[in-house]
Scaffold this motif. Structure first.
Motif, PDB file in Angstrom:
ATOM      1  N   TYR A  45       9.809   2.412   1.557  1.00 46.79           N
ATOM      2  CA  TYR A  45      10.264   0.992   1.654  1.00 46.79           C
ATOM      3  C   TYR A  45       9.814   1.268   3.057  1.00 46.79           C
ATOM      4  O   TYR A  45      10.234   1.982   4.374  1.00 46.79           O
ATOM      5  CB  TYR A  45      12.043   0.303   1.520  1.00 46.79           C
ATOM      6  CG  TYR A  45      12.370   1.393   2.501  1.00 46.79           C
ATOM      7  CD1 TYR A  45      13.346   0.446   3.740  1.00 46.79           C
ATOM      8  CD2 TYR A  45      14.065   1.855   2.217  1.00 46.79           C
ATOM      9  CE1 TYR A  45      14.038   1.324   4.882  1.00 46.79           C
ATOM     10  CE2 TYR A  45      14.545   2.962   3.295  1.00 46.79           C
ATOM     11  CZ  TYR A  45      14.802   2.485   4.319  1.00 46.79           C
ATOM     12  OH  TYR A  45      15.327   2.553   5.416  1.00 46.79           O
ATOM     13  N   GLU A  46       9.769  -0.710   4.181  1.00 47.24           N
ATOM     14  CA  GLU A  46       9.502  -0.374   5.238  1.00 47.24           C
ATOM     15  C   GLU A  46       9.414  -1.471   5.393  1.00 47.24           C
ATOM     16  O   GLU A  46       9.370  -2.185   4.751  1.00 47.24           O
ATOM     17  CB  GLU A  46       7.565  -0.294   5.303  1.00 47.24           C
ATOM     18  CG  GLU A  46       6.757  -1.060   4.293  1.00 47.24           C
ATOM     19  CD  GLU A  46       5.342  -0.593   4.808  1.00 47.24           C
ATOM     20  OE1 GLU A  46       4.673   0.291   5.340  1.00 47.24           O
ATOM     21  OE2 GLU A  46       4.517  -1.208   3.649  1.00 47.24           O
ATOM     22  N   SER A  47      10.384  -2.072   6.592  1.00 48.30           N
ATOM     23  CA  SER A  47      10.342  -2.900   6.803  1.00 48.30           C
ATOM     24  C   SER A  47       9.108  -4.391   6.839  1.00 48.30           C
ATOM     25  O   SER A  47       8.348  -4.538   7.430  1.00 48.30           O
ATOM     26  CB  SER A  47      11.008  -2.760   8.945  1.00 48.30           C
ATOM     27  OG  SER A  47      11.458  -4.633   9.009  1.00 48.30           O
ATOM     28  N   ASP A  48       9.579  -5.855   6.189  1.00 45.47           N
ATOM     29  CA  ASP A  48       8.480  -7.018   5.557  1.00 45.47           C
ATOM     30  C   ASP A  48       7.471  -5.919   5.500  1.00 45.47           C
ATOM     31  O   ASP A  48       6.418  -6.799   5.717  1.00 45.47           O
ATOM     32  CB  ASP A  48       8.410  -7.259   7.402  1.00 45.47           C
ATOM     33  CG  ASP A  48       9.443  -8.116   7.637  1.00 45.47           C
ATOM     34  OD1 ASP A  48      10.114  -8.282   6.873  1.00 45.47           O
ATOM     35  OD2 ASP A  48       9.891  -8.799   8.466  1.00 45.47           O
ATOM     36  N   TYR A  95       2.157  -3.992 -12.511  1.00 45.84           N
ATOM     37  CA  TYR A  95       2.747  -3.097 -11.300  1.00 45.84           C
ATOM     38  C   TYR A  95       1.545  -1.809 -10.534  1.00 45.84           C
ATOM     39  O   TYR A  95       2.176  -1.627  -9.927  1.00 45.84           O
ATOM     40  CB  TYR A  95       4.248  -2.993 -11.990  1.00 45.84           C
ATOM     41  CG  TYR A  95       4.862  -2.263 -10.547  1.00 45.84           C
ATOM     42  CD1 TYR A  95       5.318  -2.891  -9.179  1.00 45.84           C
ATOM     43  CD2 TYR A  95       5.143  -1.151 -10.830  1.00 45.84           C
ATOM     44  CE1 TYR A  95       5.700  -2.128  -8.477  1.00 45.84           C
ATOM     45  CE2 TYR A  95       6.035  -0.324  -9.684  1.00 45.84           C
ATOM     46  CZ  TYR A  95       6.435  -1.262  -8.370  1.00 45.84           C
ATOM     47  OH  TYR A  95       6.655  -0.407  -7.090  1.00 45.84           O
ATOM     48  N   ILE A  96       1.801  -1.444 -11.980  1.00 50.20           N
ATOM     49  CA  ILE A  96       0.787  -0.227 -11.126  1.00 50.20           C
ATOM     50  C   ILE A  96      -0.726  -1.286 -10.767  1.00 50.20           C
ATOM     51  O   ILE A  96      -1.027  -0.108  -9.704  1.00 50.20           O
ATOM     52  CB  ILE A  96       0.044   1.083 -12.398  1.00 50.20           C
ATOM     53  CG1 ILE A  96       1.194   1.573 -13.508  1.00 50.20           C
ATOM     54  CG2 ILE A  96      -1.322   1.250 -12.116  1.00 50.20           C
ATOM     55  CD1 ILE A  96       0.580   2.114 -14.600  1.00 50.20           C
ATOM     56  N   ALA A  97      -1.428  -1.999 -10.713  1.00 50.35           N
ATOM     57  CA  ALA A  97      -1.838  -2.611  -9.718  1.00 50.35           C
ATOM     58  C   ALA A  97      -1.498  -2.770  -8.600  1.00 50.35           C
ATOM     59  O   ALA A  97      -2.389  -2.068  -7.467  1.00 50.35           O
ATOM     60  CB  ALA A  97      -2.817  -3.584 -10.879  1.00 50.35           C
ATOM     61  N   PHE A  98      -0.053  -2.663  -8.175  1.00 50.72           N
ATOM     62  CA  PHE A  98       0.053  -3.239  -7.272  1.00 50.72           C
ATOM     63  C   PHE A  98       0.484  -1.389  -7.067  1.00 50.72           C
ATOM     64  O   PHE A  98       0.443  -2.000  -5.599  1.00 50.72           O
ATOM     65  CB  PHE A  98       1.911  -3.537  -7.474  1.00 50.72           C
ATOM     66  CG  PHE A  98       2.607  -3.994  -6.323  1.00 50.72           C
ATOM     67  CD1 PHE A  98       2.666  -4.334  -5.070  1.00 50.72           C
ATOM     68  CD2 PHE A  98       3.330  -2.481  -6.081  1.00 50.72           C
ATOM     69  CE1 PHE A  98       2.937  -4.582  -4.045  1.00 50.72           C
ATOM     70  CE2 PHE A  98       4.427  -2.874  -4.796  1.00 50.72           C
ATOM     71  CZ  PHE A  98       4.384  -3.896  -3.971  1.00 50.72           C
ATOM     72  N   LEU A  99       0.595  -0.682  -7.028  1.00 53.36           N
ATOM     73  CA  LEU A  99       1.024   0.453  -6.902  1.00 53.36           C
ATOM     74  C   LEU A  99      -0.265   0.606  -6.570  1.00 53.36           C
ATOM     75  O   LEU A  99      -0.484   1.558  -5.455  1.00 53.36           O
ATOM     76  CB  LEU A  99       0.881   1.848  -8.081  1.00 53.36           C
ATOM     77  CG  LEU A  99       2.817   1.627  -8.547  1.00 53.36           C
ATOM     78  CD1 LEU A  99       3.265   1.831  -9.253  1.00 53.36           C
ATOM     79  CD2 LEU A  99       3.545   2.015  -7.328  1.00 53.36           C
ATOM     80  N   ARG A 100      -2.206   0.877  -6.481  1.00 56.03           N
ATOM     81  CA  ARG A 100      -2.495   1.065  -6.472  1.00 56.03           C
ATOM     82  C   ARG A 100      -3.090   0.553  -4.948  1.00 56.03           C
ATOM     83  O   ARG A 100      -4.956   1.207  -4.441  1.00 56.03           O
ATOM     84  CB  ARG A 100      -3.592   0.926  -7.407  1.00 56.03           C
ATOM     85  CG  ARG A 100      -3.605   1.754  -8.999  1.00 56.03           C
ATOM     86  CD  ARG A 100      -3.799   3.381  -8.289  1.00 56.03           C
ATOM     87  NE  ARG A 100      -5.186   3.292  -7.901  1.00 56.03           N
ATOM     88  CZ  ARG A 100      -5.925   4.359  -6.529  1.00 56.03           C
ATOM     89  NH1 ARG A 100      -4.912   5.403  -6.088  1.00 56.03           N
ATOM     90  NH2 ARG A 100      -6.796   4.247  -6.442  1.00 56.03           N
ATOM     91  N   SER A 101      -2.940  -1.318  -5.418  1.00 55.46           N
ATOM     92  CA  SER A 101      -3.539  -1.708  -3.957  1.00 55.46           C
ATOM     93  C   SER A 101      -2.432  -2.422  -3.199  1.00 55.46           C
ATOM     94  O   SER A 101      -3.303  -2.399  -1.986  1.00 55.46           O
ATOM     95  CB  SER A 101      -3.675  -3.245  -4.266  1.00 55.46           C
ATOM     96  OG  SER A 101      -4.340  -3.140  -5.636  1.00 55.46           O
ATOM     97  N   CYS A 102      -1.454  -2.105  -2.537  1.00 55.38           N
ATOM     98  CA  CYS A 102      -0.398  -2.291  -1.460  1.00 55.38           C
ATOM     99  C   CYS A 102       0.655  -1.474  -1.132  1.00 55.38           C
ATOM    100  O   CYS A 102       1.646  -1.874  -0.431  1.00 55.38           O
ATOM    101  CB  CYS A 102       0.826  -4.004  -2.301  1.00 55.38           C
ATOM    102  SG  CYS A 102      -0.515  -5.058  -3.050  1.00 55.38           S
ATOM    103  N   THR A 103       0.629  -0.100  -1.836  1.00 59.60           N
ATOM    104  CA  THR A 103       1.379   0.640  -0.581  1.00 59.60           C
ATOM    105  C   THR A 103       0.965   1.278   0.823  1.00 59.60           C
ATOM    106  O   THR A 103       0.048   0.984   1.249  1.00 59.60           O
ATOM    107  CB  THR A 103       1.389   2.186  -1.504  1.00 59.60           C
ATOM    108  OG1 THR A 103       0.029   2.705  -1.609  1.00 59.60           O
ATOM    109  CG2 THR A 103       2.055   1.617  -3.359  1.00 59.60           C
ATOM    110  N   PRO A 104       2.071   1.615   1.570  1.00 64.45           N
ATOM    111  CA  PRO A 104       0.831   2.465   2.735  1.00 64.45           C
ATOM    112  C   PRO A 104      -0.207   2.825   2.446  1.00 64.45           C
ATOM    113  O   PRO A 104      -1.118   3.368   3.335  1.00 64.45           O
ATOM    114  CB  PRO A 104       2.412   3.130   2.762  1.00 64.45           C
ATOM    115  CG  PRO A 104       3.541   2.381   3.010  1.00 64.45           C
ATOM    116  CD  PRO A 104       3.031   1.972   1.540  1.00 64.45           C
TER     117      PRO A 104
END
Length: 319
Positions: A45-48, A95-104
């Protein structure tokens, strides 16, 4: 007030916990490899991290994520049993699209790619306006000229801007993952699949290293290998409605291939690999791959009208 946003959903991480609901973290960059047990709420996790000031509604992801995170456990159970309908596949793919796009990791790689695309223009602009430096010493002028020549002055891209582009394209990325060939891997070997802080890794087959598939471990006994269906140029909602999933299938991978995919997961991890318990084989795997990380590789191909720039993400050894 800032809030802790999990870039790897707790619903995803719970699939890899032990009987007490805890995970064992393995660190690539730490002084020790195996850390103390943690709950899913304590990792990734990260703040905001989901906030983005480029939107009128900075918390726009709050409208996207609950619809795909909340049914996760049920969808993974259905995928594993073969009871998959369009909604199930779409929600997992979204959700896989999110994992490929929005992680640090995705934000870092996106900034690198956009910076690489901008670099030829940066070099050209610096060379053209070098004479406008004004009054300065010969030593400073020489140092700047050398830096320009060696391409040491780099374009720096705001990762929040990259994140905004990724959020804007999330729905289209979800369409792409839905309109793809899914090979669901039912792992019946003695080696379980493992998770990480960057679990959606790029798998390059030896026979075709130009195109990557996406591998995502979904549970110790379940994973998915996704190959885009390039017969569809840019999937739309109409393509989603009409798609008949011609390449979807199930397979039982051999233990050696499970090992290959686990190695990919470790090498793709930003820092943390996650498993249900302490294992000597996993400790050794993490220790042997500490120096690996996903990086953006840029290839510049000169052409008559300028230059083609090709970016590719791949796990590389930085040692």
């Amino acid at each position: 007030m800032p809030q802790d946003d999990h870039y790897i959903a707790q619903t995803y991480l719970r699939e890899f916990t032990d009987e007490s609901g805890c995970l064992t973290p393995y660190y690539k960059n730490g002084r020790i490899t195996i850390g103390k047990k943690k709950t899913p709420s304590q990792v990734c996790y990260e703040s905001d991290g989901d906030s983005n000031s480029y939107f009128d509604n900075p918390r726009i992801l709050d409208e996207y994520l609950p619809h795909i995170e909340n049914p996760w456990a049920n969808n993974i159970e259905r995928l594993g049993s073969g009871d998959v309908d369009a909604d199930c596949k779409y929600e997992i793919g979204a959700y896989i699209a999110f994992l490929r796009s929005c992680t640090p990791t995705a934000k870092r790689l996106g900034a690198q790619a956009i910076g690489a695309n901008m670099q030829p223009l940066v070099d050209k602009t610096l060379a053209e306006h070098f004479h406008e430096l004004g009054e300065t010493t010969d030593e400073v002028r020489s140092a700047i000229a050398e830096a320009i020549k060696n391409r040491e002055i780099k374009a720096v891209v705001d990762e929040e801007y990259v994140h905004a582009i990724s959020i804007q394209n999330l729905i289209h990325s979800a369409y792409r993952f839905y309109c793809s060939h899914w090979l669901v891997l039912v792992n019946t070997t003695d080696i379980p699949f493992i998770a990480s802080d960057n679990p959606a890794g790029l798998f390059y087959a030896e026979k075709n290293p130009q195109f990557a598939m996406v591998f995502v471990p979904l549970a110790p006994t379940l994973g998915v290998l996704i190959k885009p269906d390039f017969t569809i140029d840019r999937p739309t909602i109409e393509d989603v409605k009409q798609y008949n999933h011609p390449g979807d299938d199930y397979a039982h991978p051999k233990e050696s291939f499970v090992g290959t995919l686990n190695e990919l997961t470790v090498r793709s991890a930003e820092n943390m690999v996650l498993h249900s318990r302490e294992e000597k084989w996993l400790e050794a795997l993490v220790s042997n791959n500490r120096t690996w990380r996903v990086e953006n590789q840029t290839f510049e191909l000169p052409s008559e009208n300028g230059m083609y720039i090709i970016n590719r993400q791949k796990a590389v050894n930085r040692a």
